[in-house]
Scaffold this motif. Structure first.
Motif, short mmCIF file in Angstrom:
data_model
loop_
_atom_site.label_atom_id
_atom_site.label_comp_id
_atom_site.label_asym_id
_atom_site.label_seq_id
_atom_site.Cartn_x
_atom_site.Cartn_y
_atom_site.Cartn_z
N UNK A 150 9.52 -4.45 4.98
CA UNK A 150 8.73 -4.40 6.02
C UNK A 150 9.65 -5.00 7.15
N UNK A 151 9.78 -4.85 7.89
CA UNK A 151 10.22 -5.58 9.18
C UNK A 151 9.49 -6.60 9.66
N UNK A 152 8.22 -6.23 9.47
CA UNK A 152 7.13 -6.29 10.34
C UNK A 152 6.68 -7.18 9.36
N UNK A 153 6.94 -7.84 7.91
CA UNK A 153 6.16 -9.08 7.25
C UNK A 153 7.40 -10.16 7.77
N UNK A 154 6.53 -11.49 7.96
CA UNK A 154 6.87 -12.69 8.11
C UNK A 154 7.59 -13.04 7.22
N UNK A 155 8.67 -13.65 7.43
CA UNK A 155 9.83 -14.32 6.82
C UNK A 155 8.98 -15.81 6.81
N UNK A 156 8.68 -16.42 5.80
CA UNK A 156 7.89 -17.25 5.28
C UNK A 156 8.38 -17.98 4.97
N UNK A 157 8.36 -19.79 5.05
CA UNK A 157 9.51 -20.43 4.13
C UNK A 157 8.76 -21.65 3.12
N UNK A 158 9.77 -21.72 2.54
CA UNK A 158 9.32 -22.85 1.03
C UNK A 158 9.04 -22.48 -0.20
N UNK A 159 8.32 -21.83 -1.37
CA UNK A 159 9.17 -20.86 -2.34
C UNK A 159 8.87 -19.45 -2.21
N UNK A 200 17.61 -10.26 -7.81
CA UNK A 200 16.94 -10.41 -8.14
C UNK A 200 15.53 -8.41 -8.43
N UNK A 201 16.11 -7.83 -7.19
CA UNK A 201 15.08 -7.32 -7.19
C UNK A 201 15.76 -5.48 -7.21
N UNK A 202 15.03 -5.05 -8.53
CA UNK A 202 15.77 -3.93 -8.49
C UNK A 202 15.65 -2.30 -8.49
N UNK A 203 14.58 -2.11 -7.46
CA UNK A 203 14.45 -1.34 -6.33
C UNK A 203 13.77 -1.33 -5.06
N UNK A 204 14.42 -0.95 -4.26
CA UNK A 204 14.18 -1.47 -3.10
C UNK A 204 13.61 0.45 -1.94
N UNK A 205 12.22 -0.51 -1.59
CA UNK A 205 11.72 1.51 -0.62
C UNK A 205 11.72 1.07 0.87
N UNK A 206 12.16 1.32 1.62
CA UNK A 206 12.16 1.23 3.07
C UNK A 206 10.56 1.60 3.65
N UNK A 207 9.50 0.12 4.30
CA UNK A 207 8.57 0.74 5.21
C UNK A 207 8.43 -0.32 6.13
N UNK A 208 8.39 0.55 7.50
CA UNK A 208 7.65 -0.54 8.67
C UNK A 208 6.58 0.31 8.73
N UNK A 213 1.04 -1.07 -0.20
CA UNK A 213 -0.07 0.53 0.19
C UNK A 213 1.13 1.70 0.04
N UNK A 214 1.96 1.11 0.63
CA UNK A 214 3.46 2.44 0.02
C UNK A 214 3.67 2.91 -0.66
N UNK A 215 3.86 1.85 -1.67
CA UNK A 215 3.69 2.00 -3.20
C UNK A 215 2.48 2.26 -3.55
#
Length: 470
Positions: free
Chosen positions: A189-198, A205-213, A68-70
């Motif tokens: 986002x630091x509050x996004x859980x680090x899920x596992x699997x695929x 692989x990411x071109x641009x990163x935007x920080x938003x906590x 939503x921030x983007x």
């Protein structure tokens, strides 16, 4: 660039991006090898979204992972830059969806692969679109270049010590989208859980990163009516066996069924969606996944929607495997699990068993999602003990019968009368598989609201020229 991101050799070719040359990784199904000499550029959101130009096809990460921030800054960019005809492609998003407001008509056009509440009005007014499609087949749109994505807007956890981010709460069709998008912008986002699997993607692989906590959007449990509780009891007591592999669709009713299963044993979970109630089943010891044949011992899902309790449970939890929806919803894989019990909901059912789940008459409401994927997976269970279930209250909140002589004009059939096995309302369970039309009408009338049964019986006689009977 940090030494930890240096692979031994270059394995993949250069390709062009929408904003110039880039070393874009050509994905293979299971490889996420870090790229040589490449890392994303960190930018402010207002600068990052300037990569999006008129006419672009933009994938938007969905559900609890909606960036939503983007999107807020993209809406501003659309106006300031005078953009035109930017197509936003997504499954349900959660948030304000400014791009659907009338003032953005001509700038953005939303294209829902499953309709969320924030898109219904725009679709009804002709300012947005929807695509009828099975959830299991959405990745094919990208794999087969039917949708050629210019940009993907995603929402990820921060890179770990090895540079890997996680797609978090929503892997579904997002993994396929990032495999094929020419340019990737990530909200980190630091509050996004680090899920596992695929769900893992290397930051190279990411071109641009935007920080938003910021906290993830939450869906609080809804109040369960007596009717919903009774439907849940009927299903739990009569149709869910110990050792069953569960799938539950979206909504309060499937969630209510899970609440009634705390005393069951060795349940498994293989579904497109995971909710808070699944966490409760784990805590009660009812959900072990010990009997499953596909990823024994693990919860298998594709996306998550719930509260902070759920998101905390998912963080770095090896007990939960997130996969692409063409894996979770693959009928041949679903059917290998024991006693597959698929519990989904609908809007309307006619007396022959046709199930409408995606529209109210001509007004589009939701989508196909995974209903048919799991209805077939349960019906074709290799052990012969699967149960495909459609559950609904006998009437709407306005007192209108959901069991009707014929579907409303324009209503879409999601689950056909040939796919239907079990229909459950608060008045009982109707088993339709193998029954002819007059038998089906008889079974459905028995579980309709008592006030509707006489009219339904008359309508059935007019339609079939004989009385409904067992």
């Amino acid at each position: 660039m940090s030494a930890m991101f240096q692979p031994v050799c270059r394995l993949f070719p250069r390709v062009s991006s929408v904003v110039g040359r880039r070393n874009f990784f050509i994905y293979t199904p299971n490889a996420l090898t870090p790229q040589v000499d490449r890392e994303p550029t960190w930018k402010k959101a207002e600068d990052a979204v300037q990569a999006i130009e008129s006419g672009f096809k933009v994938f938007v990460h969905g559900c609890a992972a909606t960036p939503n921030y983007l999107l807020e800054h993209l809406a501003n960019h659309g106006k300031k830059a005078g953009l035109k005809d930017v197509q936003l492609i997504h499954i349900p998003t959660v948030g304000p969806a400014l791009y659907n407001n009338p003032e953005y008509e001509g700038i953005f056009r939303s294209n829902s692969l499953f309709i969320g509440a924030n898109c219904r009005e725009a679709i009804a007014e002709g300012r947005a679109d929807t695509v009828p499609i099975f959830l299991s087949e959405i990745p094919l749109l990208f794999d087969r270049k039917i949708y050629k994505l210019d940009v993907a807007l995603i929402h990820v956890s921060p890179p770990d010590q090895h540079g890997f981010c996680s797609l978090g709460t929503s892997v579904d069709c997002t993994r396929a989208a990032v495999q094929h998008a020419k340019y990737i912008i990530a909200q980190v986002n630091k509050q996004m859980p680090r899920t596992l699997g695929d769900s893992l993607i290397h930051m190279s692989h990411i071109d641009c990163m935007v920080e938003n906590d910021a906290p993830l959007p939450e869906i609080a449990p809804m109040i369960r009516t007596p009717e919903i509780n009774e439907i849940a009891r009927l299903i739990a007591d009569n149709l869910v066996e110990d050792g069953a592999t569960l799938q539950t669709g979206i909504g309060n009713l499937p969630d209510a069924v899970l609440h009634k299963l705390y005393n069951h044993k060795d349940l498994g979970f293989h579904s497109e969606m995971i909710s808070d109630t699944v966490v409760n089943l784990v805590e009660k010891g009812a959900l072990t996944n010990a009997k499953k044949n596909i990823q024994t011992g693990k919860i298998v899902c594709s996306f998550a929607m719930g509260t902070k309790k759920l998101y905390s449970f998912l963080d770095d939890n090896c007990f939960v495997a997130f996969h692409e929806c063409d894996f979770t919803n693959n009928i041949s894989l679903i059917s290998q699990n024991p006693r597959v019990t698929a519990i989904n909901t609908c809007l309307e059912i006619d007396l022959t068993g046709q199930v409408c789940s995606d529209s109210i008459g001509t007004k589009m409401y939701s989508g196909f999602g995974g209903q048919i994927d799991f209805m077939r997976g349960a019906a074709l269970s290799l052990d012969g003990e699967g149960k495909p279930i459609i559950a609904c209250t006998s009437t709407t909140e306005d007192g209108i019968s959901r069991i009707v002589p014929m579907l409303k004009d324009g209503a879409g059939v999601v689950t056909t009368r040939a796919h239907v096995h079990y229909i459950v309302t608060e008045y009982g369970i109707a088993f339709l598989f193998g029954k002819n039309l007059r038998q089906r009408a008889y079974e459905l009338i028995k579980i309709a609201h008592p006030n509707e049964r006489e009219n339904l019986e008359k309508a059935a006689f007019e339609r079939f020229k004989c009385m409904p009977s067992p």
